[in-house]
Scaffold this active site. Structure first.
Site, PDB file in Angstrom:
ATOM      1  N   GLU A  75       0.813  -1.211   0.000  1.00 52.86           N
ATOM      2  CA  GLU A  75       0.000   0.000   0.000  1.00 52.86           C
ATOM      3  C   GLU A  75       0.856   1.274   0.000  1.00 52.86           C
ATOM      4  OE1 GLU A  75      -4.228  -0.865   1.836  1.00 52.86           O
ATOM      5  OE2 GLU A  75      -2.679  -1.190   3.354  1.00 52.86           O
ATOM      6  N   HIS A  94       0.144   4.696   8.236  1.00 52.22           N
ATOM      7  CA  HIS A  94      -0.978   3.811   7.905  1.00 52.22           C
ATOM      8  C   HIS A  94      -0.959   2.664   8.906  1.00 52.22           C
ATOM      9  CE1 HIS A  94      -3.995   1.425   6.053  1.00 52.22           C
ATOM     10  NE2 HIS A  94      -3.159   0.434   5.812  1.00 52.22           N
ATOM     11  N   HIS A  96      -3.594  -0.249  11.482  1.00 48.60           N
ATOM     12  CA  HIS A  96      -4.839  -1.002  11.632  1.00 48.60           C
ATOM     13  C   HIS A  96      -5.251  -1.033  13.114  1.00 48.60           C
ATOM     14  CE1 HIS A  96      -3.697  -3.513   7.795  1.00 48.60           C
ATOM     15  NE2 HIS A  96      -3.938  -2.251   7.522  1.00 48.60           N
ATOM     16  N   HIS A 162     -10.788  -1.536   7.516  1.00 47.65           N
ATOM     17  CA  HIS A 162      -9.396  -1.621   7.105  1.00 47.65           C
ATOM     18  C   HIS A 162      -8.475  -1.036   8.167  1.00 47.65           C
ATOM     19  CE1 HIS A 162      -6.274  -0.550   3.712  1.00 47.65           C
ATOM     20  NE2 HIS A 162      -5.723  -1.141   4.749  1.00 47.65           N
TER      21      HIS A 162
END
Length: 228
Positions: A75, A94, A96, A162
């Site tokens: 990603e 980024h 989770h 996500h």
């Protein structure tokens, strides 16, 4: 460059220590001239909790660089498209985070339900937390651009089903914002949606005390805790 590489490495370990990332999923990047330093996956991968400066590699905005045995995140477009589109951004996280994941799946809005407990978190919530509704792997530029449209210029974006994308002028700011969002999500799951928001008259009594206090001082404490 070595100092910034260490900072990005520390950021990965801080996020893991606070349960915002786990295992091998998640990445942090920092803007540099001509590209970015980003957490890559190495030949002896042990997860984000064990990130070393060697795992932080320099690539351009097309993902090209002297990677050797390391590979860029699937990603990577999350980072590169944010940095292309938003010159004020110096770092991208980024992750989770589990509480944010649950809030997104339940459709629970992240509201400014507390104040002085965490002023940066309150201010993020008061400004509104945008949501990207597609639970997809953002591995193409087109998908990252969709995410940017949903983000609408805000510093953060919840990716439903996500995780989350968080930006900052610095790595410290992006990390502190990520932790603040996950704290807000944990509180939201505990108290539900019936708790009133902090009134506007009280919000004005909760000023921005500056990046030096909210970001850099907290960052130093977070990094110090890694060695405690």
């Amino acid at each position: 460059m070595d100092s910034l590489r260490q900072t990005v490495s520390d950021a990965c370990r801080v996020l893991a220590a606070h349960g915002v990332v786990s295992g091998i999923l998640g990445h942090v990047s920092a803007r540099v001239d001509g590209g970015l330093l980003v957490r890559t996956r190495g030949p002896r991968e042990k997860g984000l909790r064990h990130t070393t400066p060697e795992d932080i590699r320099l690539v351009d905005l097309d993902g090209r660089g002297d990677l050797g045995e390391w590979t860029v995140p699937n990603e990577l477009p999350i980072h590169t498209e944010v940095l292309r589109a938003r010159p004020e951004v110096g770092a991208v996280v980024h992750a989770h985070p589990p509480a944010l994941l649950v809030c997104g799946l339940k459709g629970l809005p992240l509201r400014p339900v507390y104040g002085a407990f965490d002023i940066p978190g309150m201010r993020l919530a008061a400004a509104g937390i945008p949501v990207y509704p597609r639970s997809v792997l953002i591995r193409r530029r087109e998908l990252a651009q969709e995410m940017l449209e949903a983000m609408a210029g805000k510093p953060v974006c919840l990716l439903r089903g996500h995780g989350v994308t968080v930006t900052g002028e610095t790595v410290a700011e992006a990390v502190v914002r990520t932790l603040a969002l996950e704290t807000l999500a944990r509180v939201t799951l505990q108290v539900g949606t019936d708790v009133p928001e902090v009134p506007a008259a009280d919000q004005v009594e909760l000023p921005d005390l500056g990046a030096g206090f909210f970001n850099e001082t907290q960052w130093r404490a977070l990094v110090a805790d890694l060695g405690a």
